[in-house]
Enzyme design. Structure first.
Site, short mmCIF file in Angstrom:
data_model
loop_
_atom_site.label_atom_id
_atom_site.label_comp_id
_atom_site.label_asym_id
_atom_site.label_seq_id
_atom_site.Cartn_x
_atom_site.Cartn_y
_atom_site.Cartn_z
N GLY A 265 4.96 -7.79 1.65
CA GLY A 265 3.80 -6.93 1.74
C GLY A 265 3.32 -6.80 3.18
O GLY A 265 4.10 -6.83 4.12
N LEU A 266 2.01 -6.64 3.33
CA LEU A 266 1.37 -6.47 4.64
C LEU A 266 1.94 -5.28 5.39
O LEU A 266 2.20 -5.34 6.60
CB LEU A 266 1.51 -7.75 5.48
CG LEU A 266 0.84 -9.01 4.92
CD1 LEU A 266 1.11 -10.20 5.83
CD2 LEU A 266 -0.66 -8.81 4.75
N CYS A 267 2.16 -4.18 4.65
CA CYS A 267 2.69 -2.96 5.27
C CYS A 267 1.92 -1.74 4.79
O CYS A 267 2.50 -0.68 4.52
CB CYS A 267 4.18 -2.81 5.02
SG CYS A 267 4.70 -3.09 3.31
N GLY A 268 0.62 -1.90 4.64
CA GLY A 268 -0.24 -0.77 4.26
C GLY A 268 0.09 -0.25 2.87
O GLY A 268 0.33 -1.01 1.93
N PHE B 297 2.73 1.32 1.93
CA PHE B 297 4.18 1.58 1.84
C PHE B 297 4.68 1.45 0.40
O PHE B 297 5.32 2.37 -0.14
CB PHE B 297 4.92 0.60 2.75
CG PHE B 297 6.41 0.68 2.66
CD1 PHE B 297 7.11 1.65 3.37
CD2 PHE B 297 7.13 -0.22 1.89
CE1 PHE B 297 8.49 1.72 3.30
CE2 PHE B 297 8.50 -0.15 1.81
CZ PHE B 297 9.19 0.82 2.52
#
Length: 286
Positions: free
Chosen positions: A86-89, A91
């Site tokens: 995760g941690l990709c907005g 996406f």
């Protein structure tokens, strides 16, 4: 009002978070450059494969190949290419929502074959049929893994288990833009003789004949499509993570500045209060 000690702890915590987000942005940027170069090289290969199919179509071959067979859709499948991390907005969220809307709208409802832990977790909590999960794809992503997935999908299609297969992934348009996309995978859509790539018909002599050539090229084109989706998704993920971490770093700096202002005000208020106590005590002694 929070105590000075509590505000100092919050500032220290946000600074630590900012260091992490800045480091993650730098790592994502380094990985993005490599992934982007890989995607650009593979696009040329994919376009060459499509051009070859167009030439064979212009030559009039392959109408009876199993991968070109169109039949009434009694069961459908969507291969969803998400990420493991995760941690990709937005996406993964944007892609998963688009696929879920497609699942609810279509009749019969498509089953899902999933690449990536994020999609598996998302659809596992919803009313969606997960027929297959491809695990550990991103441990060593490449053509070999994509070919394995493609051969599995081809086997399910040619056996009649599914009548249509679509491919859902995030296409990387630019570093700042990633577009969730759903494209048909099987049956293969052969380019028309007057379509793209067909303008040079008659300029090639095929050896062996078109039918034998298609027996190799059509399965390869499915492998190429799956591999391209994986590579596009990887590059788009790094771009989305870089943008998300840049925004998080900026937000952390804004929060640090706000907390520093609150800390200075609280400290000034405490000093003023102490001075008033001293002055009041002196006046009382007088």
């Amino acid at each position: 009002m929070p105590s000075l000690k509590h505000i100092r702890r919050r500032i220290s915590s946000v600074k630590s978070t900012q260091k992490i987000t800045r480091a993650m942005k730098m790592v994502a940027a380094a990985k993005l450059r490599k992934a982007q170069e890989t995607v650009e090289r593979f696009r040329s290969y994919a376009n060459a494969t499509a051009s070859m199919l167009a030439e064979i179509a212009a030559d009039g071959g392959g109408e009876e190949h199993p991968l070109l067979e169109r039949r009434p859709v009694k069961s459908a499948l969507i291969l969803v290419v998400s990420s493991d991390r995760g941690l990709c907005g937005g996406f993964n969220t944007n892609l998963n929502r688009m696929v879920f809307d497609r699942v609810r709208e279509e009749t019969p409802r498509p089953a899902l074959a999933i690449v990536g832990k994020k999609a598996a977790a998302y659809f596992g909590r919803r009313d969606a049929e997960i027929s297959e999960i491809f695990a550990d794809v991103y441990s060593e992503p490449g053509y070999a893994v994509a070919a394995k997935i493609a051969r599995r999908l081809i086997a399910r299609y040619t056996s009649g288990e599914v009548d249509r297969i679509d491919l859902a992934y995030n296409e990387m348009l630019s570093i700042a833009s990633q577009k969730p996309t759903i494209r048909p995978l099987l049956p293969i859509e052969m380019p028309s003789a007057d379509g793209d790539g067909g303008g040079a018909s008659g300029t090639y002599l095929f050896e062996p004949e078109g039918e034998q050539l298609l027996a190799k090229i059509l399965p390869m084109s499915v492998e190429v499509a799956v591999c391209r989706a994986l590579l596009e998704s990887i590059a788009a993920e790094h771009a989305a993570r870089m943008a998300a971490m840049d925004a998080a770093t900026t937000n952390a700096q804004d929060m640090i500045e706000h907390l520093t202002l609150v800390y200075n005000r609280a400290r000034q208020s405490a000093i003023t209060s102490e001075l008033m106590d001293i002055v009041g005590g002196a006046e009382a002694l007088d």
